[in-house]
Design a protein around this motif. Structure first.
Motif, short mmCIF file in Angstrom:
data_model
loop_
_atom_site.label_atom_id
_atom_site.label_comp_id
_atom_site.label_asym_id
_atom_site.label_seq_id
_atom_site.Cartn_x
_atom_site.Cartn_y
_atom_site.Cartn_z
N UNK A 72 0.83 -1.20 0.00
CA UNK A 72 0.00 0.00 0.00
C UNK A 72 0.87 1.26 0.00
N UNK A 73 1.91 1.25 0.80
CA UNK A 73 2.81 2.41 0.84
C UNK A 73 3.52 2.60 -0.50
N UNK A 74 3.96 1.50 -1.09
CA UNK A 74 4.63 1.57 -2.39
C UNK A 74 3.67 2.06 -3.47
N UNK A 75 2.43 1.60 -3.43
CA UNK A 75 1.44 2.06 -4.40
C UNK A 75 1.18 3.55 -4.28
N UNK A 76 1.05 4.03 -3.05
CA UNK A 76 0.83 5.46 -2.83
C UNK A 76 2.04 6.27 -3.28
N UNK A 77 3.24 5.77 -3.02
CA UNK A 77 4.46 6.48 -3.43
C UNK A 77 4.56 6.53 -4.95
N UNK A 78 4.29 5.41 -5.61
CA UNK A 78 4.33 5.38 -7.08
C UNK A 78 3.31 6.33 -7.68
N UNK A 79 2.11 6.37 -7.09
CA UNK A 79 1.08 7.28 -7.60
C UNK A 79 1.52 8.73 -7.47
N UNK A 80 2.16 9.08 -6.35
CA UNK A 80 2.63 10.44 -6.17
C UNK A 80 3.72 10.78 -7.18
N UNK A 81 4.66 9.87 -7.37
CA UNK A 81 5.75 10.11 -8.33
C UNK A 81 5.19 10.25 -9.74
N UNK A 82 4.28 9.36 -10.13
CA UNK A 82 3.66 9.45 -11.46
C UNK A 82 2.95 10.78 -11.64
N UNK A 83 2.25 11.23 -10.61
CA UNK A 83 1.55 12.51 -10.67
C UNK A 83 2.52 13.66 -10.85
N UNK A 84 3.62 13.66 -10.11
CA UNK A 84 4.62 14.73 -10.24
C UNK A 84 5.22 14.71 -11.65
N UNK A 85 5.52 13.52 -12.16
CA UNK A 85 6.11 13.42 -13.49
C UNK A 85 5.14 13.94 -14.56
N UNK A 86 3.85 13.68 -14.39
CA UNK A 86 2.85 14.11 -15.37
C UNK A 86 2.48 15.58 -15.23
N UNK A 87 2.43 16.11 -14.01
CA UNK A 87 1.92 17.45 -13.76
C UNK A 87 2.97 18.55 -13.88
N UNK A 88 4.23 18.19 -13.97
CA UNK A 88 5.30 19.18 -14.00
C UNK A 88 5.83 19.34 -15.42
N UNK A 89 6.10 20.58 -15.79
CA UNK A 89 6.73 20.83 -17.09
C UNK A 89 8.24 20.71 -16.91
N UNK A 90 8.85 19.87 -17.71
CA UNK A 90 10.28 19.60 -17.59
C UNK A 90 11.03 20.24 -18.74
N UNK A 91 12.20 20.81 -18.44
CA UNK A 91 13.03 21.47 -19.45
C UNK A 91 13.95 20.50 -20.17
N UNK A 92 14.16 19.33 -19.61
CA UNK A 92 15.12 18.37 -20.18
C UNK A 92 14.51 16.98 -20.14
N UNK A 93 15.23 16.05 -20.73
CA UNK A 93 14.80 14.65 -20.69
C UNK A 93 14.81 14.18 -19.24
N UNK A 94 13.81 13.39 -18.90
CA UNK A 94 13.69 12.91 -17.52
C UNK A 94 14.71 11.82 -17.22
N UNK A 95 15.29 11.88 -16.03
CA UNK A 95 16.20 10.81 -15.62
C UNK A 95 15.41 9.58 -15.18
N UNK A 96 16.11 8.49 -14.94
CA UNK A 96 15.49 7.30 -14.37
C UNK A 96 15.05 7.63 -12.95
N UNK A 97 13.81 7.26 -12.61
CA UNK A 97 13.28 7.47 -11.26
C UNK A 97 12.78 6.13 -10.75
N UNK A 98 13.41 5.64 -9.68
CA UNK A 98 12.92 4.42 -9.04
C UNK A 98 12.17 4.80 -7.78
N UNK A 99 11.19 3.99 -7.42
CA UNK A 99 10.36 4.27 -6.25
C UNK A 99 10.44 3.09 -5.30
#
Length: 159
Positions: A72-99
């Motif tokens: 459950x904690x991992x699912x919530x953390x992944x959802x938050x990371x996915x949301x940040x990745x989708x909701x933020x405008x990035x100036x460069x290519x995204x790095x690898x992000x592990x959760x």
């Protein structure tokens, strides 16, 4: 860069709060600039740390299953990371992000993980006018004990 010449790791403590979202954004931007990767870590208290459940009438309540709690904690953390990745405008290519979701006390776990990191990024914690000048307990523990540089990302100042 790490000693072996590979791109470095930035550990970022996340807990779902607005401050941890800002910290994750900063960690991703920094990793993108450096050609590194981000290790987003959600730290949670495992059931064995819930000592109050062992006394009185609360001891009759069964402890949650550790695997279910971690999932459950991992699912919530992944959802938050996915949301940040989708909701933020990035100036460069995204790095690898592990959760990851790791049991323990947040400051202790993050300090331990800092031993293999190039940087540790956490959000600022504080409440009210006076509290906004103070560093939270996790941030303070990380600043005092981490084995790598620590970035504490403050909340933006309202205009």
């Amino acid at each position: 860069m790490t000693d072996n010449g590979q791109a470095g790791v930035i550990v970022c403590g996340i807990d779902g709060s607005h401050g941890s979202r800002l910290a994750l954004q900063e960690a991703i931007r920094t990793a993108a600039r450096r050609g590194g990767r981000v290790r987003a870590v959600a730290v949670y208290e495992p059931p064995e740390m819930w000592a109050a459940w062992g006394y009185g009438s609360a001891s009759a309540i069964p402890l949650p299953d550790p695997d279910t709690l971690r999932d459950e904690e991992l699912g919530a953390a992944r959802a938050m990371v996915d949301d940040v990745l989708e909701q933020t405008e990035w100036d460069a290519a995204l790095p690898e992000v592990t959760v990851e979701a790791v049991p323990g006390r947040p400051a202790e776990v993050l300090v331990d993980l800092s031993r293999g990191a190039d940087e540790l990024v956490v959000g600022h914690r504080g409440r009210g006018a006076f509290g906004s000048m103070m560093l939270g307990s996790v941030g303070l523990g990380c600043v005092l004990h981490a084995s790598c540089p620590v970035t504490v990302v403050p909340e933006p100042v309202a205009a």
